[in-house]
Every structure is written in C-alpha cells, then in structure tokens.
Design an enzyme around this catalytic site. Structure first.
Site, PDB file in Angstrom:
ATOM      1  N   ARG A  19     -13.007  -8.631  -2.481  1.00 14.43           N
ATOM      2  CA  ARG A  19     -12.418  -8.274  -1.185  1.00 14.43           C
ATOM      3  C   ARG A  19     -11.961  -6.813  -1.164  1.00 14.43           C
ATOM      4  NH1 ARG A  19      -7.158  -6.285   0.646  1.00 14.43           N
ATOM      5  NH2 ARG A  19      -6.867  -6.997   2.805  1.00 14.43           N
ATOM      6  N   GLY A  33      -9.845  -4.096   1.422  1.00  8.10           N
ATOM      7  CA  GLY A  33      -9.035  -3.945   2.621  1.00  8.10           C
ATOM      8  C   GLY A  33      -9.289  -2.633   3.331  1.00  8.10           C
ATOM      9  N   ASP A  34      -8.348  -2.234   4.176  1.00  6.38           N
ATOM     10  CA  ASP A  34      -8.546  -1.041   4.989  1.00  6.38           C
ATOM     11  C   ASP A  34      -8.239   0.255   4.267  1.00  6.38           C
ATOM     12  OD1 ASP A  34      -5.729  -1.980   5.174  1.00  6.38           O
ATOM     13  OD2 ASP A  34      -5.483  -0.150   6.353  1.00  6.38           O
ATOM     14  N   THR A  92       0.859  -1.168   0.000  1.00  7.92           N
ATOM     15  CA  THR A  92       0.000   0.000   0.000  1.00  7.92           C
ATOM     16  C   THR A  92       0.899   1.222   0.000  1.00  7.92           C
ATOM     17  OG1 THR A  92      -1.698  -1.157   1.270  1.00  7.92           O
ATOM     18  CG2 THR A  92      -1.793   1.231   1.291  1.00  7.92           C
ATOM     19  N   GLY A 104      -5.242  -5.791   6.056  1.00  6.75           N
ATOM     20  CA  GLY A 104      -6.418  -4.941   6.090  1.00  6.75           C
ATOM     21  C   GLY A 104      -7.545  -5.402   6.978  1.00  6.75           C
ATOM     22  N   THR A 150      -0.817   0.808   6.400  1.00 13.60           N
ATOM     23  CA  THR A 150      -0.508  -0.268   5.462  1.00 13.60           C
ATOM     24  C   THR A 150      -0.373  -1.555   6.261  1.00 13.60           C
ATOM     25  OG1 THR A 150       1.136  -1.149   3.910  1.00 13.60           O
ATOM     26  CG2 THR A 150       1.968   0.330   5.604  1.00 13.60           C
ATOM     27  N   GLY A 151      -1.057  -2.598   5.828  1.00 11.89           N
ATOM     28  CA  GLY A 151      -0.955  -3.835   6.586  1.00 11.89           C
ATOM     29  C   GLY A 151      -2.033  -4.832   6.239  1.00 11.89           C
TER      30      GLY A 151
END
Length: 320
Positions: A215, A217-218, A187, A241, A238-239
């Site tokens: 899907r 993510g965050d 990200t 999510g 970033t990670g």
C-alpha cells in the site's frame, strides 16, 4: 498558540520581503486528556527543534529546499513521529518508508516508496530529484539507487520501536483498524518560502499500521500529499491517504489559488472540506509567495508549527 484553521480565517505571517516556514508532524484525534503535560511538552520540543532547524537555514540565506530537508531529517530521526525511525509496522512486521520533495522554482520533484534501509527517506527523495532522470522510485530499485549515491543506511532494528510493534500486535489481536491503534495520521512535512522568493515542500511517512500488499498513501505522490510551485504555493499534507489521492489535495489547493484566484486559507479549507465529504480526515500546511503560512485540518488536532523572518515562532498540537 497557533489559531486553528479548519474554518477560521488566519492572519498572514507577514508580507514584507523575507522567509516563511511551516511544519507538521501528523493530524488526528489528539485529546489533551489522553496526553500528559510532559508528553505534550516533549512533542512541542520536538516540533520546535525541527522548526528551528529549517528557520536557521532560511535565516542564513539558505534555500527553501534546504530548509525543508533539514527539518524533515530531524523529524525522521525522532521516534515520536511516524517517519523514518519510529515508523509504523506493515502487516508483515516491516517498516516501509515513503517520502517526496518538490522545488517550486522548476517544479523538479523526487519521491520514493517502500524503502526499508535508508536512514532518511527525504534525503533519498531529494537525490532522485537532483538526479533528474526519474521522479518516483520504489522498493528494491530505490534502495539500489540510494546505494549508488552513497546514502546512509541503517539495519531494520534501528527503525523499529516497541510502541509501534505493540500497536501492530493489538491491531491483529483485536481486529482493529489502523486509526484505532494510531489515533493519528503519522506523517511529517515542511513547506518554505526563502528570501529569494522560492518555494519548496516535502513530506515523509511510515504509512498506516498494518498496511498490506505494498500500500502507498498520498505522502510520496506529487500533487496528492506534496506539491510546490513558485507561482502560487507549497503544500504538504497528512491524513487518510486514499482520500487525499482521490482529491489530489496538494495540487488542487494550488490550482484553486492560481486559476480561480482563491485566497490560501479559503482554498485549503475548501479542499479539506471536500476530503471530509468523501469520508477522509487529515490536514495540510502551506506557504505562499507573499509569506502566508496557513494550516487547515478537519481533525481534533495536528502537530504543527510556523516561523518567519518577522519574528513569528510558534508550535501547537490541539485545535484550541
């Protein structure tokens, strides 16, 4: 070199009036032994280019929002990062892009998910924010909105890279997880404080290799991967999510600072520790109205950089 900030206190980048800027290009299991010196130099040069772009905007009196957008556009166009061109492939073999941006002045925000043809999703997210009727658009609707706004589009092959395609093929053939083939959460993001005292945050991603069923993510979720509030802080994450969504990472950090009065580093580290306890990895960047630029990550490394009007300018990859 930046001092890592998972459990270590980090010095302020300066409290005098001026601007502060920070960027990230993803966090994960970066290992110096798995990257050649040339690869490390290439990534640092790419980070520096994005850092310089945002810093130039701020140094010229531009807004935090403009700086965030300028830096992320550069990272989206660089195939080394998993956002825009160079995004990972879904299970079906497509590149689906997510982005969000938020203005700390009025907490206006724009986000998009499942975009497949817009060259710079962060520009589209900001167009959603400026339009003001909605915050979050997805898929075909987001694409239609981009067309109405005359935003630049590219054919599918422009986003695709051979390295990302090989990662998908290996994931399927060897029944691996996304992290087995990516080794990092891809990200990109930026946070800024401008000379008028305003904050902004933005995040953009291609998600996870082999992601299925639409899907999300965050990164494009306001309050999870992206948040900005002039009263307290601007955050880009970033990670993993799913964990960042469950914790509400970006908003949780700002809430701890605003309500409980926690210091920026302490709040960021505490929230990242909570993510870790649930089983998630990753990192965050944040800036404060006082001009602090803080990093916190629970992985071996994070592509990152920061600069300010006092002359600070640095980029780094690994924890040490």
């Amino acid at each position: 070199m930046i001092i890592p900030a998972s459990a270590l206190a980090q010095e302020s980048t300066g409290t005098s009036p001026g601007w502060t800027f920070a960027i990230h290009g993803g966090a994960g299991t970066m290992d110096p032994d798995r990257m050649t010196e040339q690869q490390q130099a290439d990534y640092k040069a790419a980070l520096q280019a994005a850092l310089d772009a945002g810093s130039a905007v701020l140094d010229g009196g531009g807004s935090a929002l403009e700086a965030v957008r300028a830096a992320i556009v550069i990272l989206e166009d660089d195939p080394k990062f998993n956002a825009g061109r160079g995004a990972v492939f879904t299970w079906e073999g497509a590149n689906e892009l997510d982005a969000a941006i938020m203005d700390g002045r009025d907490r206006s925000a724009g986000a998009v998910t499942g975009v497949t043809s817009v060259r710079n999703p962060i520009v589209l997210a900001d167009a959603v924010r400026q339009d003001g009727r909605h915050v979050f658009l997805s898929g075909a609707g987001a694409e239609e909105f981009a067309g109405d706004k005359g935003l630049e589009t590219m054919p599918p092959e422009w986003f695709a890279t051979e390295a990302r395609r090989e990662a998908l093929e290996r994931l399927k053939a060897e029944q691996l997880s996304a992290m087995d083939v990516d080794h990092k959460f891809g990200t990109v993001g930026a946070v800024a404080l401008d000379s008028q005292g305003h904050l902004a945050a933005g995040t953009s991603t291609g998600g996870l290799t082999g992601k299925r069923w639409g899907r999300i993510g965050d990164a494009p979720i306001i309050g999870a991967g992206t948040y900005a509030d002039d009263r307290v802080c601007a955050v880009s994450a970033t990670g993993a999510g799913e964990y960042f969504i469950r914790v509400g990472v970006a908003h949780e950090i700002c809430a701890r600072m605003r309500i409980a009065g926690e210091a920026a580093q302490s709040a960021a580290d505490a929230v990242m520790a909570e993510v870790k306890e649930l089983g998630g990895d990753g990192g965050v960047i944040l800036v404060t109205p006082e001009g602090e630029a803080v990093f916190s990550f629970n992985t071996a490394g994070m592509y990152r950089g920061r600069a300010d009007s006092n002359g600070l300018n640095e980029v780094a990859i690994f924890r040490d």
